[in-house]
Design an enzyme around this catalytic site. Structure first.
Site, PDB file in Angstrom:
ATOM      1  N   VAL A  64       0.836  -1.198   0.000  1.00 11.93           N
ATOM      2  CA  VAL A  64       0.000   0.000   0.000  1.00 11.93           C
ATOM      3  C   VAL A  64       0.879   1.259   0.000  1.00 11.93           C
ATOM      4  O   VAL A  64       0.607   2.219  -0.714  1.00 11.93           O
ATOM      5  CB  VAL A  64      -0.988   0.007   1.194  1.00 11.93           C
ATOM      6  N   CYS A  65       1.970   1.230   0.777  1.00 12.94           N
ATOM      7  CA  CYS A  65       2.878   2.377   0.829  1.00 12.94           C
ATOM      8  C   CYS A  65       3.515   2.637  -0.536  1.00 12.94           C
ATOM      9  O   CYS A  65       3.639   3.779  -0.976  1.00 12.94           O
ATOM     10  CB  CYS A  65       3.957   2.152   1.880  1.00 12.94           C
ATOM     11  N   ASP A  66       3.902   1.562  -1.197  1.00 10.54           N
ATOM     12  CA  ASP A  66       4.473   1.626  -2.536  1.00 10.54           C
ATOM     13  C   ASP A  66       3.454   2.256  -3.492  1.00 10.54           C
ATOM     14  O   ASP A  66       3.771   3.211  -4.211  1.00 10.54           O
ATOM     15  CB  ASP A  66       4.851   0.199  -2.971  1.00 10.54           C
TER      16      ASP A  66
END
Length: 172
Positions: A64-66
């Site tokens: 999700v951060c990516d």
């Protein structure tokens, strides 16, 4: 002693504690010190007069951060020269630089909160149990007033990209 906030966030449904104040639209943006490299630091004043979209991620090496960082990198080029897009995580600066190179990220500045969690604590997103910063978005105007805040209640969910982008566009 910093304020502890319980009952506001979870990780995969399990409660986590956020450290620091609950910031709202209209609040003055707190200062911070973040690392651009192991020795180079930046603070809020380094972006004086600019509109700042601050995208906070727990760790750049998760899905999700990516995706969140790639999405804002894609949008950053369309927002104009008076807007800076900053991604904050507690990853070491070398890991952030490696990830940016591999991902082709060139319009977002990655900054690290690893040293003293000053950003996480000042913005109320430091996760006590993990020493990571909670997924969140802050849009700060050129006068350093917060114009948009989204602190996710579940760490593994995506933020509302469209609302954050619209908040920036309303200031441009």
């Amino acid at each position: 002693m910093a304020q502890e906030r319980t009952g506001v966030a979870t990780l995969k449904g399990n409660p986590i504690t956020l450290i620091g104040p609950e910031l709202k639209k209209g609040d003055q943006a707190p200062n911070f010190t973040l690392n651009k490299s192991l020795v180079e630091t930046v603070s809020l004043s380094d972006y004086a007069g600019k509109i700042k979209l601050v995208s906070v991620v727990p760790s750049i090496d998760t899905g999700v951060c990516d995706a969140q960082t790639r999405r804002f990198n894609e949008e950053a080029g369309k927002l104009g020269d008076n807007v800076v897009v900053l991604t904050v995580s507690v990853d070491l600066p070398m890991a952030q630089a490696r990830w940016c190179g591999a991902a082709g990220i060139d319009k977002v500045t990655l900054l690290s909160d690893y040293k003293d969690n000053s950003f996480g604590e000042a913005y109320g997103v430091l996760i006590q149990e993990l020493r990571l910063d909670m997924r969140s978005i802050f849009v700060i105007d050129g006068n350093d007033t917060i114009q948009y805040v989204e602190v996710l209640s579940e760490m593994t969910e995506h933020p509302n990209y469209e609302q954050a982008i619209e908040a920036v566009k309303a200031l441009v």
